[in-house]
Design an enzyme around this catalytic site. Structure first.
Site, PDB file in Angstrom:
ATOM      1  N   GLN A 213      -4.746  -3.678  -2.290  1.00 23.00           N
ATOM      2  CA  GLN A 213      -4.209  -2.677  -3.222  1.00 23.00           C
ATOM      3  C   GLN A 213      -4.020  -3.248  -4.621  1.00 23.00           C
ATOM      4  O   GLN A 213      -4.054  -2.504  -5.599  1.00 23.00           O
ATOM      5  CB  GLN A 213      -2.866  -2.130  -2.702  1.00 23.00           C
ATOM      6  CG  GLN A 213      -2.963  -1.381  -1.394  1.00 23.00           C
ATOM      7  CD  GLN A 213      -3.641  -0.023  -1.520  1.00 23.00           C
ATOM      8  OE1 GLN A 213      -3.740   0.550  -2.598  1.00 23.00           O
ATOM      9  NE2 GLN A 213      -4.125   0.500  -0.401  1.00 23.00           N
TER      10      GLN A 213
ATOM     11  N   CYS B  56       8.964  12.561   9.948  1.00 20.44           N
ATOM     12  CA  CYS B  56      10.350  12.940  10.225  1.00 20.44           C
ATOM     13  C   CYS B  56      10.358  14.262  10.967  1.00 20.44           C
ATOM     14  O   CYS B  56       9.849  15.252  10.459  1.00 20.44           O
ATOM     15  CB  CYS B  56      11.120  13.136   8.926  1.00 20.44           C
ATOM     16  SG  CYS B  56      11.001  11.761   7.804  1.00 20.44           S
TER      17      CYS B  56
ATOM     18  N   ASN C  81       0.799  -1.217   0.000  1.00 19.96           N
ATOM     19  CA  ASN C  81       0.000   0.000   0.000  1.00 19.96           C
ATOM     20  C   ASN C  81       0.836   1.274   0.000  1.00 19.96           C
ATOM     21  O   ASN C  81       0.387   2.313  -0.458  1.00 19.96           O
ATOM     22  CB  ASN C  81      -0.959   0.011   1.190  1.00 19.96           C
ATOM     23  CG  ASN C  81      -0.321  -0.449   2.465  1.00 19.96           C
ATOM     24  OD1 ASN C  81       0.199  -1.568   2.541  1.00 19.96           O
ATOM     25  ND2 ASN C  81      -0.327   0.386   3.491  1.00 19.96           N
TER      26      ASN C  81
ATOM     27  N   SER D 231     -11.011  -4.940  -0.315  1.00 24.25           N
ATOM     28  CA  SER D 231     -11.776  -3.898   0.360  1.00 24.25           C
ATOM     29  C   SER D 231     -12.399  -3.009  -0.706  1.00 24.25           C
ATOM     30  O   SER D 231     -11.682  -2.437  -1.531  1.00 24.25           O
ATOM     31  CB  SER D 231     -10.837  -3.084   1.247  1.00 24.25           C
ATOM     32  OG  SER D 231     -11.551  -2.013   1.825  1.00 24.25           O
TER      33      SER D 231
HETATM   34  N1  PLP Z   1      -4.619  -4.018   3.546  1.00 27.73           N
HETATM   35  C1  PLP Z   1      -4.072  -3.072   2.767  1.00 27.73           C
HETATM   36  C2  PLP Z   1      -2.925  -3.414   1.894  1.00 27.73           C
HETATM   37  C3  PLP Z   1      -4.577  -1.767   2.813  1.00 27.73           C
HETATM   38  O1  PLP Z   1      -4.020  -0.816   2.053  1.00 27.73           O
HETATM   39  C4  PLP Z   1      -5.667  -1.473   3.668  1.00 27.73           C
HETATM   40  C5  PLP Z   1      -6.186  -0.096   3.790  1.00 27.73           C
HETATM   41  O2  PLP Z   1      -5.446   0.861   3.826  1.00 27.73           O
HETATM   42  C6  PLP Z   1      -6.214  -2.512   4.443  1.00 27.73           C
HETATM   43  C7  PLP Z   1      -5.666  -3.764   4.356  1.00 27.73           C
HETATM   44  C8  PLP Z   1      -7.382  -2.276   5.344  1.00 27.73           C
HETATM   45  O3  PLP Z   1      -8.568  -2.169   4.602  1.00 27.73           O
HETATM   46  P1  PLP Z   1      -9.868  -1.476   5.229  1.00 27.73           P
HETATM   47  O4  PLP Z   1      -9.645  -0.008   5.162  1.00 27.73           O
HETATM   48  O5  PLP Z   1     -10.990  -1.891   4.329  1.00 27.73           O
HETATM   49  O6  PLP Z   1     -10.038  -2.006   6.609  1.00 27.73           O
END
Ligand code: PLP
Length: 384
Positions: A181, A326, A153, A201
């Site tokens: 993603q 930072c 992400n 998601s």
């Molecule tokens: N996994 C990844 C790679 C994500 O980017 C995100 C959200 O930022 C999630 C899981 C979590 O998803 P949700 O916002 O639907 O709980």
């Protein structure tokens, strides 16, 4: 108007998805588990959405479970498959990578700290890609689950599931992937990669927030995290979020139908953006240039504070994101940036394009970035 370049955080609801959801929001409110006619109509809408998601992923509709989002899908997959494996006597060892989303990483670490599992967190290489040999070397006879994200992400790196999946299948070890993603932006091959479970998601692909998918192979057991009414193969109890599920199905179908044109369009926009960002002195790319999501640009900016730069862009009407806080040398880069050894004494900015992004947006963002970096550096970098 804001130039929105934060589509990895969330995407706008596609108007066509809203239209698909509208009847369920306005009048078709019945509980899809009710056996009267309105309930059966709502159930039919849920099952149509299940078929749309199944077709989008190349899985059987029986393998699609609806959840409240990526976080729940990841938790259910990681904890549920690990518990079921342990209870079947196969062992209590789980493998994951250092750059997983916290929904996976923290769930795995909790299995280690509170549930008596042994955990191996495999590092990634400096380009943000896990070395398949290194990952497979961590797998043992008592490994009950490996979880590796399809794409990251923050830095957008695409993991080599095409190598990892078949190798794990030969050893009979289930593989879960967080494809939150990756879906619609990078290749996903359920059968070819022998995926056992996959998380999505809807709000990351122009669907509504608060709804997700756990694709779970029919012969892979997962102990439920939530107990209740026994919906969704008994794995995910709770009254169906029918409008959300219908939106998720419509959004998945649109994403896949348009991927052939949308992915090259996103890549061209992102490359135009990167050309502009990297033209500024002291700006470098974080993560692999080749194994990378088409919409993601993540850059390190020397001699600048991340938050100060983000605020300067925000003031110029450009919405991006920073993976680090930072501050005056006491930098705290995200676990992902830390894992690739990204320097902590500079800014790290993520720009992610999406369905609504135009060339004019990119040009505005590049101009705002170039100007903000110059002004911040002239003022000492914006470190506090
Ligand atoms: N996994 C990844 C790679 C994500 O980017 C995100 C959200 O930022 C999630 C899981 C979590 O998803 P949700 O916002 O639907 O709980």
């Amino acid at each position: 108007m804001t130039v929105y370049l934060d589509h990895a955080a969330t995407t706008p609801l596609d108007p066509r998805v809203l239209e698909a959801m509208r009847p369920l929001l306005e009048h078709d409110f019945a509980n899809p588990s009710s056996i009267h006619a309105p309930g059966r109509a709502a159930r039919a809408a849920v099952e149509r959405a299940r078929e749309q998601v199944a077709a989008a992923l190349g899985v059987s509709p029986l393998e699609v479970l609806f959840t409240s989002g990526g976080t729940e899908s990841d938790n259910q997959a990681v904890k549920g498959i690990a518990w079921a494996g342990r209870d079947a006597g196969r062992g209590a060892h789980v493998v994951t990578t250092a750059i997983e989303h916290h929904a996976v990483l923290d769930a795995v670490e909790w299995l280690g700290s509170a549930q008596g599992f042994e955990v191996t967190v495999v590092p990634v290489e400096r380009d943000g890609v896990v070395d398949p040999e290194r990952l497979l070397a961590a797998v043992r006879d008592d490994t009950v689950l490996v979880s590796v994200m399809a794409a990251n992400n923050e830095i957008g790196t695409i993991q080599p599931l095409e190598v990892i999946g078949p190798a794990l299948a030969e050893r009979g070890v289930p593989l879960h992937t967080d494809a939150v993603q990756g879906f619609g932006r990078s290749r996903l091959a359920w059968d070819e990669w022998h995926l056992g479970a996959l998380s999505l998601s809807a709000h990351k692909f122009n669907g509504p927030k608060g709804v997700g998918v756990l694709a779970l192979r029919r012969d892979l057991a997962a102990t439920p995290v939530l107990h209740g009414g026994g919906q969704e193969r008994g794995v995910r109890s709770g009254t169906y979020n029918a409008p959300g599920i219908v939106g998720c199905g419509a959004a998945a179908a649109l994403t896949v139908a348009e991927a052939d044109t949308e992915v090259p369009r996103l890549r061209a926009l992102r490359d135009r953006l990167l050309d502009g960002l990297l033209a500024v002195d002291g700006v470098t790319l974080n993560g692999s240039a080749e194994r990378r999501l088409p919409h993601n640009a993540n850059v390190a900016v020397a001699e600048c504070d991340g938050e100060a730069l983000l605020f300067a862009l925000d003031a110029a009407g450009v919405a991006a994101s920073t993976g680090s806080a930072c501050q005056s040398g006491a930098a705290a880069p995200s676990h992902v940036l830390a894992a690739i050894g990204a320097p902590s004494d500079c800014a790290h900015l993520r720009f992610t394009c999406g369905r609504t992004t135009t060339e004019a947006d990119i040009d505005t963002a590049v101009e705002a970035f170039t100007d903000a970096v110059k002004r911040l550096r002239d003022a000492g970098g914006g470190f506090v």
